[in-house]
Design an enzyme around this catalytic site. Structure first.
Site, PDB file in Angstrom:
ATOM      1  N   CYS A   1      33.462  10.412  19.559  1.00 29.39           N
ATOM      2  CA  CYS A   1      34.211  10.401  20.813  1.00 29.39           C
ATOM      3  C   CYS A   1      34.310   8.958  21.282  1.00 29.39           C
ATOM      4  O   CYS A   1      33.301   8.314  21.545  1.00 29.39           O
ATOM      5  CB  CYS A   1      33.508  11.255  21.865  1.00 29.39           C
ATOM      6  SG  CYS A   1      34.421  11.281  23.411  1.00 29.39           S
TER       7      CYS A   1
ATOM      8  N   GLU B   1      41.348  12.031  19.725  1.00 25.09           N
ATOM      9  CA  GLU B   1      41.137  11.698  18.321  1.00 25.09           C
ATOM     10  C   GLU B   1      42.415  11.011  17.871  1.00 25.09           C
ATOM     11  O   GLU B   1      43.485  11.256  18.425  1.00 25.09           O
ATOM     12  CB  GLU B   1      40.871  12.948  17.479  1.00 25.09           C
ATOM     13  CG  GLU B   1      39.518  13.582  17.725  1.00 25.09           C
ATOM     14  CD  GLU B   1      38.345  12.714  17.298  1.00 25.09           C
ATOM     15  OE1 GLU B   1      38.503  11.877  16.377  1.00 25.09           O
ATOM     16  OE2 GLU B   1      37.264  12.870  17.890  1.00 25.09           O
TER      17      GLU B   1
END
Length: 153
Positions: A2, A104
């Site tokens: 992340c 992402e």
């Protein structure tokens, strides 16, 4: 991993979802939360939850300086109990980091394209996290955290 996330919600919704009594800071919609920024974190406090702000990028209490935080934004769940930097924190200093989406990156035409991932329902969720407090040579305290990650599903 992340590297960026979002938190775009009403304070009342956050308080309800995580059983908070108050939010002691100005909670504004954030569409691109990044490393090194102050982020909301929920801690257990005597059987209740309380929310505060921690800097994203863990600086362990034993670190020589705060620059290590830029390397410690994530902690892999699979190795938490093996890594000296995380082992003690995993036992005693856990937190939840509220979010409603994360990014992402997908390779497209030789460029990276951000893809925002959310819950299908659009509801809030929380990343598991670890936190610590580092004391600078001048006595200033710095409260920091890392997000626990795992293999994608």
């Amino acid at each position: 991993m992340c590297g960026r996330f979002t938190l775009v919600t009403y304070p009342e919704k956050l308080m309800s979802r995580f059983h908070l009594q108050e939010i002691p800071f100005d909670l504004r919609p954030r569409y691109n939360i990044a490393l090194g920024q102050q982020i909301p974190a929920i801690l257990a406090d005597g059987g209740r939850h309380r929310i505060g702000q921690l800097r994203w990028g863990l600086v362990p209490s034993w670190a020589q300086d705060d620059k290590i935080g830029y390397k410690m934004i994530n902690a892999r769940a699979e190795t938490l109990q093996e890594k000296p930097a995380f082992r003690r924190l995993f036992e005693r200093k856990r937190c939840m980091i509220p979010a409603d989406g994360f990014f992402e990156w997908k390779q497209m035409d030789g460029r990276k394209q951000p893809m925002r991932l959310t819950m299908r329902s659009g509801e809030l969720f929380a990343f598991a996290g670890l936190f610590d407090t580092w004391t600078a040579p001048d006595g200033q305290k710095l409260h920091t955290c890392t997000i626990i990650t795992t293999r994608p599903n």
